[in-house]
Design a protein around this motif. Structure first.
Motif, PDB file in Angstrom:
ATOM      1  N   GLU A 171       0.822  -1.202   0.000  1.00 16.80           N
ATOM      2  CA  GLU A 171       0.000   0.000   0.000  1.00 16.80           C
ATOM      3  C   GLU A 171       0.863   1.263   0.000  1.00 16.80           C
ATOM      4  O   GLU A 171       0.574   2.237  -0.707  1.00 16.80           O
ATOM      5  CB  GLU A 171      -0.927  -0.013   1.220  1.00 16.80           C
ATOM      6  CG  GLU A 171      -1.983  -1.112   1.179  1.00 16.80           C
ATOM      7  CD  GLU A 171      -2.776  -1.192   2.480  1.00 16.80           C
ATOM      8  OE1 GLU A 171      -2.365  -0.511   3.455  1.00 16.80           O
ATOM      9  OE2 GLU A 171      -3.775  -1.929   2.528  1.00 16.80           O
ATOM     10  N   LEU A 172       1.944   1.267   0.813  1.00 18.31           N
ATOM     11  CA  LEU A 172       2.830   2.427   0.876  1.00 18.31           C
ATOM     12  C   LEU A 172       3.523   2.662  -0.462  1.00 18.31           C
ATOM     13  O   LEU A 172       3.730   3.803  -0.879  1.00 18.31           O
ATOM     14  CB  LEU A 172       3.871   2.238   1.983  1.00 18.31           C
ATOM     15  CG  LEU A 172       3.329   2.266   3.413  1.00 18.31           C
ATOM     16  CD1 LEU A 172       4.440   1.908   4.406  1.00 18.31           C
ATOM     17  CD2 LEU A 172       2.775   3.656   3.743  1.00 18.31           C
ATOM     18  N   SER A 173       3.902   1.574  -1.131  1.00 17.74           N
ATOM     19  CA  SER A 173       4.566   1.719  -2.425  1.00 17.74           C
ATOM     20  C   SER A 173       3.621   2.357  -3.441  1.00 17.74           C
ATOM     21  O   SER A 173       4.023   3.228  -4.227  1.00 17.74           O
ATOM     22  CB  SER A 173       5.038   0.352  -2.914  1.00 17.74           C
ATOM     23  OG  SER A 173       5.629   0.464  -4.187  1.00 17.74           O
ATOM     24  N   ILE A 174       2.370   1.925  -3.422  1.00 14.69           N
ATOM     25  CA  ILE A 174       1.391   2.505  -4.344  1.00 14.69           C
ATOM     26  C   ILE A 174       1.170   3.980  -4.017  1.00 14.69           C
ATOM     27  O   ILE A 174       1.123   4.847  -4.912  1.00 14.69           O
ATOM     28  CB  ILE A 174       0.075   1.720  -4.266  1.00 14.69           C
ATOM     29  CG1 ILE A 174       0.281   0.290  -4.785  1.00 14.69           C
ATOM     30  CG2 ILE A 174      -1.018   2.430  -5.058  1.00 14.69           C
ATOM     31  CD1 ILE A 174      -0.912  -0.615  -4.576  1.00 14.69           C
ATOM     32  N   ALA A 175       1.074   4.290  -2.697  1.00 18.83           N
ATOM     33  CA  ALA A 175       0.874   5.688  -2.296  1.00 18.83           C
ATOM     34  C   ALA A 175       2.053   6.554  -2.718  1.00 18.83           C
ATOM     35  O   ALA A 175       1.883   7.707  -3.141  1.00 18.83           O
ATOM     36  CB  ALA A 175       0.675   5.762  -0.789  1.00 18.83           C
ATOM     37  N   ARG A 176       3.275   6.012  -2.628  1.00 11.24           N
ATOM     38  CA  ARG A 176       4.468   6.785  -3.018  1.00 11.24           C
ATOM     39  C   ARG A 176       4.426   7.136  -4.500  1.00 11.24           C
ATOM     40  O   ARG A 176       4.749   8.259  -4.900  1.00 11.24           O
ATOM     41  CB  ARG A 176       5.725   5.982  -2.689  1.00 11.24           C
ATOM     42  CG  ARG A 176       7.023   6.708  -2.991  1.00 11.24           C
ATOM     43  CD  ARG A 176       8.208   5.784  -2.741  1.00 11.24           C
ATOM     44  NE  ARG A 176       9.450   6.507  -2.925  1.00 11.24           N
ATOM     45  CZ  ARG A 176      10.085   7.176  -1.965  1.00 11.24           C
ATOM     46  NH1 ARG A 176       9.566   7.217  -0.751  1.00 11.24           N
ATOM     47  NH2 ARG A 176      11.202   7.809  -2.215  1.00 11.24           N
ATOM     48  N   LYS A 177       4.045   6.160  -5.342  1.00 13.80           N
ATOM     49  CA  LYS A 177       3.983   6.412  -6.780  1.00 13.80           C
ATOM     50  C   LYS A 177       2.956   7.490  -7.111  1.00 13.80           C
ATOM     51  O   LYS A 177       3.118   8.245  -8.069  1.00 13.80           O
ATOM     52  CB  LYS A 177       3.644   5.123  -7.517  1.00 13.80           C
ATOM     53  CG  LYS A 177       4.744   4.071  -7.453  1.00 13.80           C
ATOM     54  CD  LYS A 177       4.339   2.816  -8.209  1.00 13.80           C
ATOM     55  CE  LYS A 177       5.449   1.760  -8.139  1.00 13.80           C
ATOM     56  NZ  LYS A 177       5.054   0.507  -8.844  1.00 13.80           N
ATOM     57  N   VAL A 178       1.882   7.559  -6.307  1.00 11.47           N
ATOM     58  CA  VAL A 178       0.844   8.548  -6.575  1.00 11.47           C
ATOM     59  C   VAL A 178       1.241   9.920  -6.051  1.00 11.47           C
ATOM     60  O   VAL A 178       1.031  10.955  -6.708  1.00 11.47           O
ATOM     61  CB  VAL A 178      -0.494   8.094  -5.935  1.00 11.47           C
ATOM     62  CG1 VAL A 178      -1.553   9.185  -6.053  1.00 11.47           C
ATOM     63  CG2 VAL A 178      -0.977   6.801  -6.579  1.00 11.47           C
ATOM     64  N   ILE A 179       1.890   9.973  -4.859  1.00  8.92           N
ATOM     65  CA  ILE A 179       2.152  11.251  -4.188  1.00  8.92           C
ATOM     66  C   ILE A 179       3.376  11.960  -4.731  1.00  8.92           C
ATOM     67  O   ILE A 179       3.403  13.190  -4.817  1.00  8.92           O
ATOM     68  CB  ILE A 179       2.290  11.012  -2.659  1.00  8.92           C
ATOM     69  CG1 ILE A 179       0.930  10.593  -2.081  1.00  8.92           C
ATOM     70  CG2 ILE A 179       2.799  12.259  -1.954  1.00  8.92           C
ATOM     71  CD1 ILE A 179       0.980  10.223  -0.623  1.00  8.92           C
ATOM     72  N   GLU A 180       4.431  11.223  -5.119  1.00  8.91           N
ATOM     73  CA  GLU A 180       5.688  11.866  -5.530  1.00  8.91           C
ATOM     74  C   GLU A 180       5.488  12.864  -6.657  1.00  8.91           C
ATOM     75  O   GLU A 180       5.989  13.985  -6.604  1.00  8.91           O
ATOM     76  CB  GLU A 180       6.717  10.802  -5.926  1.00  8.91           C
ATOM     77  CG  GLU A 180       7.513  10.291  -4.751  1.00  8.91           C
ATOM     78  CD  GLU A 180       8.671   9.417  -5.205  1.00  8.91           C
ATOM     79  OE1 GLU A 180       8.670   8.970  -6.369  1.00  8.91           O
ATOM     80  OE2 GLU A 180       9.587   9.200  -4.397  1.00  8.91           O
TER      81      GLU A 180
END
Length: 516
Positions: free
Chosen positions: A35-44
């Motif tokens: 979940e964190l990896s997906i959030a990182r790709k969206v937020i960066e």
């Protein structure tokens, strides 16, 4: 036996249950990591857009002024652009990293700026750091680790510091005793952060001479190099074959240390019984007195001469040299009762001296200074090995590169403030400052950032190298106009003296320029 089996069964069941619990925790952590990896790709990408919008707002608030990159400067310690070229948070970032004096990561920079330690603010700081890398203010030696590319330069005067790069130059120069003519050019250039790796950068320029087969000789440097650790400058320079001519700061002059019983005085080893007034002749003297020595100081410097240890053997492959007591050898420069007692030197036979011959008068023992023994030293004590100092007991010493320890950075070849030192150090330093002046003159003007508009250290190095090469071309042109011709001067106006090959013709000799 049955009780033992029951205990083993219970322990096994507990271990299986613990393993099952751990597997559930691992599965939950793996799901959280996904979940964190997906959030990182969206937020960066959103953070990068936010940082760009913030930078645009700051730029408009500062009248759309873009920060100029730091520029290299002519000669070591010169800088070119000041702090006002940075705006807003960029200025705070550079100031924080300059104060830290070490490479930093984005989280550390954000903490130094007082930013919240939230991931979003750290990523915004990282994006700003990368922008400063592109602009040439910072470098990124490895992923995630940022370092200051330029720095604040503090000159010797009272002026404000300036921000930029620093250039270390190696120049060809001639002493007053040099015979013949050659152009005095800038031969080496290193661009770096001000006040960083001063000695190492100088050695880098000197190492570039080896493939070219250029001759080595006396290396005269300013006092910034005297402060460098011996392993960073003095010893590597000697290993390359150079001799050193140094100057010192006010608190470094006079007696600097001792080794093997000999005193290190202003960069040279001397008899341990040199009179105190001679050994301390330069102690605490200010720079103005050193630049223009009064007659009294000149006399004291000359009176030191007989007490210096003599070079008996030059440096070998390991940098070791042999030095001899001034009272030893076939031509001693002093008369020493201690030496005569320890070595039972035979009395010199009576000889006739031609008093009209200055060399015979100076060679006679009565004309040489007599070493004054300490008041507590008996005239005829029993002789023992190693008494009272190694140089006195052995007459010669072997000086290894590390014998003086940290004090080895003070050691030099000419005797400080003697005519030989003056004729070596001052002309070389004057030529270096002349090159510096040419680079900052209106023809080149290396110090003007407008002449070096490209961003980044690499671009600045290339531009600075091209400008130094242009200065060398101008020096060569002027030298050829003065020396590159073969028409002899009229005999009735000027003739070269065979004993004075360095003498310049008078201005009225009427020599035409090349091609005239």
């Amino acid at each position: 036996m049955a009780s033992l089996l029951e205990r083993l069964t219970a322990d096994e069941a507990a271990a299986r249950q613990q393993l099952a619990d751990l597997r559930e925790q691992v599965a939950a952590l793996e799901e959280r990591l996904s979940e964190l990896s997906i959030a990182r790709k969206v937020i960066e990408p959103l953070l990068v857009e936010e940082s760009a919008a913030q930078d645009a707002n700051e730029s408009r608030a500062d009248q759309n002024r873009r920060p100029d990159p730091p520029q290299s400067a002519a000669h070591r310690g010169r800088a070119s652009s000041d702090r006002r070229d940075l705006a807003g948070t960029d200025e705070q970032v550079v100031a924080a990293m300059t104060s830290a004096g070490r490479p930093m990561r984005a989280k550390e920079v954000a903490q130094a700026l007082g930013e919240p330690q939230a991931r979003g603010r750290v990523e915004a700081t990282r994006a700003r750091l990368k922008k400063l890398v592109t602009a040439g203010w910072l470098t990124q030696a490895e992923p995630g680790l940022f370092a200051i590319a330029a720095g604040w330069h503090y000159s010797g005067g009272d002026g404000p510091p300036t921000f930029g790069y620093s250039a270390t130059l190696a120049t060809a120069a001639r002493t007053r005793a040099t015979r013949g003519h050659f152009p005095q050019l800038a031969l080496g250039l290193v661009i770096d952060t001000p006040h960083k790796r001063i000695g190492a950068n100088a050695i880098t320029t000197l190492q570039g001479f080896l493939p070219l087969g250029l001759p080595v000789g006396i290396l005269a440097v300013d006092r910034a190099y005297t402060d460098q650790a011996a392993d960073h400058f003095a010893r590597p320079a000697r290993a390359l074959g150079f001799k050193l001519a140094l100057d010192y700061k006010q608190d470094q002059r006079g007696v600097q240390g001792s080794v093997h019983g000999a005193l290190l005085i202003d960069g040279n080893l001397a008899c341990p019984l040199m009179p105190e007034r001679l050994a301390q002749a330069t102690t605490d003297l200010d720079d103005q007195t050193i630049r223009t020595p009064p007659e009294q100081l000149t006399q004291l410097i000359a009176a030191r001469e007989p007490y210096w240890l003599k070079l008996k053997q030059g440096a070998d492959a390991h940098g070791r040299i042999r030095l001899q007591c001034p009272a030893a050898g076939t031509s001693p420069s002093v008369t020493c009762p201690r030496f005569n007692r320890l070595h039972r030197a035979p009395a010199a036979p009576p000889t006739a001296v031609d008093l009209t011959n200055s060399r015979q008068r100076a060679a006679h023992g009565a004309a040489k200074p007599t070493v004054i023994l300490p008041a507590g030293e008996p005239l005829r004590p029993p002789r023992s090995k190693g008494d009272p100092a190694h140089i006195c007991a052995q007459t010669t010493i072997t000086l290894h590169p590390d014998d003086l320890g940290a004090k080895d950075k003070f050691r030099q070849d000419p005797h400080y403030l003697t005519p030989a030192w003056q004729d070596t150090y001052k002309p070389i330093r004057a030529n270096t400052e002349c090159i510096n002046g040419r680079l900052k003159g209106h023809h080149i003007d290396l110090g003007d950032p407008k002449n070096r508009l490209a961003h980044g250290r690499v671009a600045q190095i290339l531009l600075a190298a091209l400008m130094v090469a242009t200065a060398n071309e101008l020096i060569l042109l002027a030298w050829r106009q003065a020396h590159d011709h073969h028409e002899p001067p009229p005999e009735d106006t000027y003739a070269f003296d065979a004993q004075e090959p360095d003498r310049e013709p008078p201005a009225a000799s009427g020599r035409p320029p090349p091609g005239a």
